[in-house]
Design a protein around this motif. Structure first.
Motif: not given
Length: 348
Positions: A146, A174, A163, A190-191, A176
């Motif tokens: 990450e 992904q 992140k 949020s995502t 975040q």
């Protein structure tokens, strides 16, 4: 005659050095062995797997032992020769005490060369094998790499993610804590996901904000173009090779803390192999001033504790930007080099 006397001193130091390396290596391996045996009993992996993981720590442990054994060997060897009046005999044979310091330090050039290669190649690979092996023993998938606080600011836009998680073997990362500002429009979510092939970001159910308007929730995903490249995943510096760390240090897209940490680690992998030579100079000058073994044992403790205190403080200061990374990496050696110069002045 003087060369023969110097060889006698080197022979004594070599014997103590071999004993010191064995001692410090045994102390480190014993600690690792106890945790390995505990995991063998709990998780019952194949003995060969556990042994392979255990041995992967050897390069790191060997480097530390080769460095720590230097003051141990020199101080105890010279204190023994001092108490038996051998150094007085050498001085009477035409070798002044200060002339012994450089010959004692020169053989540790070989130690410096070995530890440099080990620190830059084998030790990082060994640490990576250690962690990956134990994840398999624990029946766990290694956590995906990450990157924290990602920022990209092309003309007229700003992309931010708190992140970025990069699953291995996946074309999508992904996201975040996402924010995208393009022109007068700001999207937050949020995502989200980062498609590296299509070069897009997709925000899931984002909020949209425009000047003079109240924020409004959008239903469904919103995809925006993102032309930045997805950088190699950040791994722990102790598991990264020097080549990887140099690329990380030169990458302006990474957070300053990550770049400073990489710069410091690269410099440290050059500075630490020089430590045996600096130790030899300082310990050689100090050992010629000591008169008994009790003082030598005390000096070994002060030497190692003092160095460790400075050595462990510098990484945090470098990462925070309080000290330049290159200077922070070399500070422990500079401190003991100054000590060696002061002791040599006293010895003369």
């Amino acid at each position: 005659m003087p060369s023969l006397l110097i060889r006698l001193v080197l022979a004594e130091v070599t014997r103590w050095y071999a004993a010191g390396v064995a001692l410090f290596l045994a102390l480190q391996l014993t600690d690792a062995l106890s945790s390995t045996v505990a995991n063998l009993i709990t998780y019952k992996p194949a003995l060969s797997t556990a042994a392979g993981a255990f041995l992967s720590l050897a390069p790191s442990f060997l480097n530390r032992s080769l460095v720590l054994a230097v003051p141990f060997a020199i101080l105890l060897a010279l204190s023994r020769m001092q108490s038996d009046n051998e150094l007085k005999a050498i001085s009477a044979g035409g070798v002044p005490p200060l002339r012994l310091v450089w010959p004692i330090a020169l053989p540790f050039l070989l130690v410096a060369a070995f530890t440099y290669g080990n620190a830059n190649q084998f030790a990082p690979q060994g640490m990576a094998r250690w962690w990956n092996t134990w994840y398999g023993i624990y029946n766990m998938t290694p956590p995906p790499p990450e990157q924290l606080r990602y920022t990209y600011a092309p003309p007229g836009a700003l992309y931010y993610a708190g992140k970025v998680v990069t699953p291995r073997g996946s074309a999508e990362a992904q996201l975040q804590g996402v924010m995208v500002q393009r022109g007068q429009t700001t999207l937050t979510a949020s995502t989200g996901t980062w498609n590296t092939q299509r070069r897009t970001w997709t925000l899931l159910n984002p909020w949209e904000t425009r000047p003079g308007q109240a924020p409004r929730a959008l239903t469904g995903p919103v995809t925006v173009p993102q032309t930045d490249r997805l950088r190699p995943a950040i791994v722990e510096v102790e598991q990264a090779t020097t080549t990887v760390l140099k690329a990380r240090a030169a990458d302006p897209g990474l957070p300053d803390t990550d770049r400073r940490e990489a710069t410091f680690t690269v410099a440290q992998r050059t500075a630490d192999p020089v430590t045996p030579i600096v130790f030899a100079l300082a310990a050689g000058a100090l050992g010629l001033l000591l008169r008994n073994r009790a003082a030598a044992f005390g000096a070994v403790l002060v030497f190692l504790v003092g160095f460790y205190a400075v050595w462990t403080t510098m990484p945090g200061l470098a990462r925070a930007g309080a000290v330049q990374p290159d200077l922070a990496a070399w500070t422990p050696n500079l401190v003991f080099l100054i000590l060696a110069a002061a002791l040599a002045w006293r010895l003369r």
